[in-house]
Design a protein around this motif. Sequence first.
Motif, mmCIF file in Angstrom:
data_model
loop_
_atom_site.group_PDB
_atom_site.id
_atom_site.type_symbol
_atom_site.label_atom_id
_atom_site.label_comp_id
_atom_site.label_asym_id
_atom_site.label_seq_id
_atom_site.Cartn_x
_atom_site.Cartn_y
_atom_site.Cartn_z
ATOM 1 N N UNK A 168 -21.863 13.027 -9.554
ATOM 2 C CA UNK A 168 -21.066 14.127 -9.832
ATOM 3 C C UNK A 168 -20.465 13.715 -11.277
ATOM 4 N N UNK A 169 -20.619 14.829 -12.165
ATOM 5 C CA UNK A 169 -20.051 14.684 -13.401
ATOM 6 C C UNK A 169 -19.149 15.750 -13.729
ATOM 7 N N UNK A 170 -17.883 15.298 -14.054
ATOM 8 C CA UNK A 170 -16.741 16.095 -14.210
ATOM 9 C C UNK A 170 -16.157 16.250 -15.799
ATOM 10 N N UNK A 171 -15.796 17.147 -16.368
ATOM 11 C CA UNK A 171 -15.335 17.413 -17.638
ATOM 12 C C UNK A 171 -16.162 16.805 -18.530
ATOM 13 N N UNK A 172 -17.098 17.101 -18.796
ATOM 14 C CA UNK A 172 -18.024 16.598 -19.774
ATOM 15 C C UNK A 172 -17.559 16.806 -21.396
ATOM 16 N N UNK A 173 -17.622 15.666 -21.807
ATOM 17 C CA UNK A 173 -17.263 15.567 -23.338
ATOM 18 C C UNK A 173 -15.660 15.831 -23.363
ATOM 19 N N UNK A 174 -14.820 15.649 -22.427
ATOM 20 C CA UNK A 174 -13.352 15.876 -22.742
ATOM 21 C C UNK A 174 -12.710 15.016 -23.510
ATOM 22 N N UNK A 175 -13.435 13.691 -24.125
ATOM 23 C CA UNK A 175 -12.991 13.002 -24.782
ATOM 24 C C UNK A 175 -13.440 13.198 -26.409
ATOM 25 N N UNK A 176 -14.423 14.103 -26.384
ATOM 26 C CA UNK A 176 -15.050 14.102 -27.623
ATOM 27 C C UNK A 176 -15.065 15.644 -28.213
ATOM 28 N N UNK A 177 -14.013 16.236 -28.406
ATOM 29 C CA UNK A 177 -13.505 17.682 -28.657
ATOM 30 C C UNK A 177 -14.749 18.435 -29.624
ATOM 31 N N UNK A 178 -15.059 17.657 -30.640
ATOM 32 C CA UNK A 178 -16.075 18.042 -31.542
ATOM 33 C C UNK A 178 -17.296 18.534 -30.860
ATOM 34 N N UNK A 179 -17.732 17.569 -30.060
ATOM 35 C CA UNK A 179 -18.889 18.105 -29.397
ATOM 36 C C UNK A 179 -18.890 19.053 -28.476
ATOM 37 N N UNK A 180 -17.643 19.367 -27.634
ATOM 38 C CA UNK A 180 -17.271 20.181 -26.894
ATOM 39 C C UNK A 180 -16.985 21.405 -27.342
ATOM 40 N N UNK A 181 -16.612 21.584 -28.614
ATOM 41 C CA UNK A 181 -16.505 22.870 -29.432
ATOM 42 C C UNK A 181 -17.932 23.522 -29.968
#
Length: 731
Positions: A168-181
Motif C-alpha cells: 500500500x502506497x499512500x500520499x505519493x510525493x508528499x515530501x516533493x511538492x515540485x514533483x507532485x505539482x
Amino acid sequence: MDNEGSPSAQPTTEPLPIRRLEESLINRIAAGEIIHRPASALKELVENSLDAGATSIRVTVKDGGMKLLQIQDNGCGIRKADLRILAERFTTSKLSTFSDLSHIRTYGFRGEALASISHVAHLSVMTKTRSDSCAWKASYTDGALAPTKPGQSVDPKPCAGNDGTTITIEDLFYNTPTRLSALRSSSEEYSRILDVLTKYAIHNPKVAFVCKKAGSPSPDLTTPSASETPNTIRLLYGHSIAKDLVTVAVSSQDPAEDEASMDMDEPEDDPEAWRAEAHITNANYQGKKMIFLLFINHRLVESSRMKRAFEAVYNGILPKGAFPFVYLSLEIDPRSVDVNVHPTKREVHFLDEEVIIEKISDAFTNALTLQNHSRTFEYQTLLTGGVASAEPELSKERKGKEREVEDDEEREPSSTLSSGGLKKKVLSQHKVRTSLKDRTLDSMFPVANPAQLSKSSSQGNKDDIPVGTLRSRDVKESECFLTSVLTLRQLLVKGKHRHLTEILEKHTFVGIVDLPRSLSLIQHSTNLYLVNHGSLAEEMFYQLGLRQFGDFSRLKLEPSPPLRTLVEIAVDAEDSTKNSNLSRPQIVDRIVNILMTRREMLAEYFSLRISDAGLVESLPLLLRDYTPDLNNLPSFLMRLGPQVDWTSETECFDTFFRELAYFYRPGATVVPYSSSVLDDEKAQEKAERWQIQHVLFPAMRRYLSAPKSLLDRDVVQVASLPDLYKVFERC
C-alpha cells in the motif's frame, strides 16, 4: 566589494571541495530516477508480483494513485526475516554476483523500487508465505522500518491475511511538492495506470488482473486467469482489433524450423538464438494512432527503431492517416541482452538488433500479403450519435491521382463553377444524389395506395374526414393559451437536435429494408442511414398532436362502434390482466367509467367524441393523408385508462399524446378483433409501404423536430461514400 556570487564575476582559480552527499539526499535523487509518477511505481510493483509467481493481481487506486495505490497478489510472499531490509537500497533476491546479470530472467534485480517509494510516500507491506501461520504487516519510511502508529515499535506486526503480498502506497510525493505539482490530473494519471496494467495483462494472459477505483463497486479493468493472448486482446482492446488479428511466429532458425523452434521452452544454447511471436492487425483495421506493445524477454520496453520499421511495413498497405495494432514478444538469449541501461528498465540493448528487426519486418510483410489475398471488407458503424458530426470533410488527394469522369452524363452534376468561372471537378466519392426521380428500392413494387381507392359517400361536418379519402393541407399550429401545452411545446423546441433534424429535412428516401421491424434506408449528402421509421413517425405524431391541440380534424367512424365492446376485446386479449386483483369485467367497467366521465374534455381538446350511449363517433386526425390502423383501436382505448395520468394537466396532455402517437405509429402491435381485416394481406402490405414512402417520410421532412433521443438506437449511419472509397481504392 566581493562579486564572487554575481554572474559576471571572474571564475575562481581555487577548486571547490568535494563533499559526500547526505544519505537522505542520495536516496531522494535515486527515487526521482525510478518513480516518475504513480504508473511507474505500479509498473515496478506489478513486476515484483509477477516475479513472485502471482496468478491474481488486484490494484486499487484513489485520486489517480496520488492518495492511494494498493497492489495485492497471491504470490509466494516475503519471509518475515527479510522485512527488516525490504525497503533498503540494493537489497534483492534476484542477484548475488555481477555475472548473474548475464543470465537474469526476472523483472526486477536492482532492489531500488521499494526503497525509492519509501522515500517519497508512506509505504506499508502485508505479506504471508505459504508456510507462515499468519500474515505480517510492516511500515517503512526512508528505507527503514517505521512504527505503524506513533508510540508503537517498528517490528512487523502479526495480522490476518491471505497468501501473497499487499503493498500500500499512500500520499505519493508528499515530501516533493515540485514533483507532485508536475503531475497531470487524477483522471489522466489513472488512465496511465490502466494503460500499464492493460499491457501487462496482454503479455500475461494466464494471470488475472483487476483494477478499480477506491469505493467503486465495479472494476474498470478485469481479465480472467488461464486465458489466451487473442482473447485478452479482444477483452481489453475490443472486437474491432481482435477480429482482424494475424499471428506471426519468427525465429533465428530457418523458416522451415520456426514452428519446431516455437515449441521449445527455452531458446537453444546459442547467444545469437532468438524467437518472436506477434499479433498484428491486417489491412482491414485502420486505427487513428499506432498501438505498439513490445516485450523483450517478458520486459515491457520501448524501441523507436522497431516502431519505425513496422510503420514502414504498413505504409504500403494502409491509407495515409491509418495505423495498425502490433503486439510483439521477443525472447533473446540473456547473454545477448544488456538490461542494465536504464533506471526504470524501459530500454534494453541487444546484439544483432538490425538483423532481428529486418527479419521480423519481413515476416510481417509476408503474413500481411497472404492475408490480403482473402481479406474481406466490412463497413457498418453502429455508433450512438453517428449522425451528430458535421458534414464529412473532403479527403486529401492521394498523391495527385484522381478518378476521371468517364461518362458525359455524369460530368455535369459532378462539376461546380469556381470563382473564375471554370468548372471545378468534384470527385466521385463526394457526388450527392439529389434527384427525387431516381429509382428507389420500392419503385420495383409499383402500387397505388389501396386505402385511397375507395370512395366514401358519407356526409358530415366539413372537418369530418371519412376513412378512405385523401386531402392535403398544411398542419398549422393552433392558438393555445394553456400553460401546460405551451410548456410542452417549448420542451420540443429545446430538445431539438439541429443536425439530425437537418438530415431528415433534406434526406432522400432509398427504400424499406424490413417492414415488420420498421427499418428503412435514407440518404443525406454522401452518407447512408438506417432508420426506424416507426419510432420517427411516433415522435412526429406526438409533435403533431401538440401542434394541433384543441383544433383537430376528426376521423369519423361509420358505423360508430360501442366503447365497452372495444375495451372488452382489448382486455380479453391483454395477458397482463390475468395477474390483476380485479376481474376482467371490473377492469372494463373502470376504464369505460374513466372515459365516459371525461368525454366532454376528450371531445373539446382532442376531438375524441363519445356519445351519451357510449358509441365512439370520431377520433382525432393528426395527418390528413394518413389513416391509422384501426385494428389497434381497442388497444388504444383500453390504454387510455391506466396509461394516461389524469391527475395533472401537463402530465395528462403529455401521456395522452404519447398514447395517441403510439396508436398512429405504423407497424405497432395489433390486437386482433376480426378474422379478416383485409381480404388480401399483400394488398395491405403494399398499402402500408405506400403510406410510409409517400406520406410519412415527406411529412417528417416538413414537421419532425428530431430530438437527440432518436440517436440512441433509431438512427444509425451505415455507410459513408468517402470512407468506402478509402477501403475499395486499395482493391
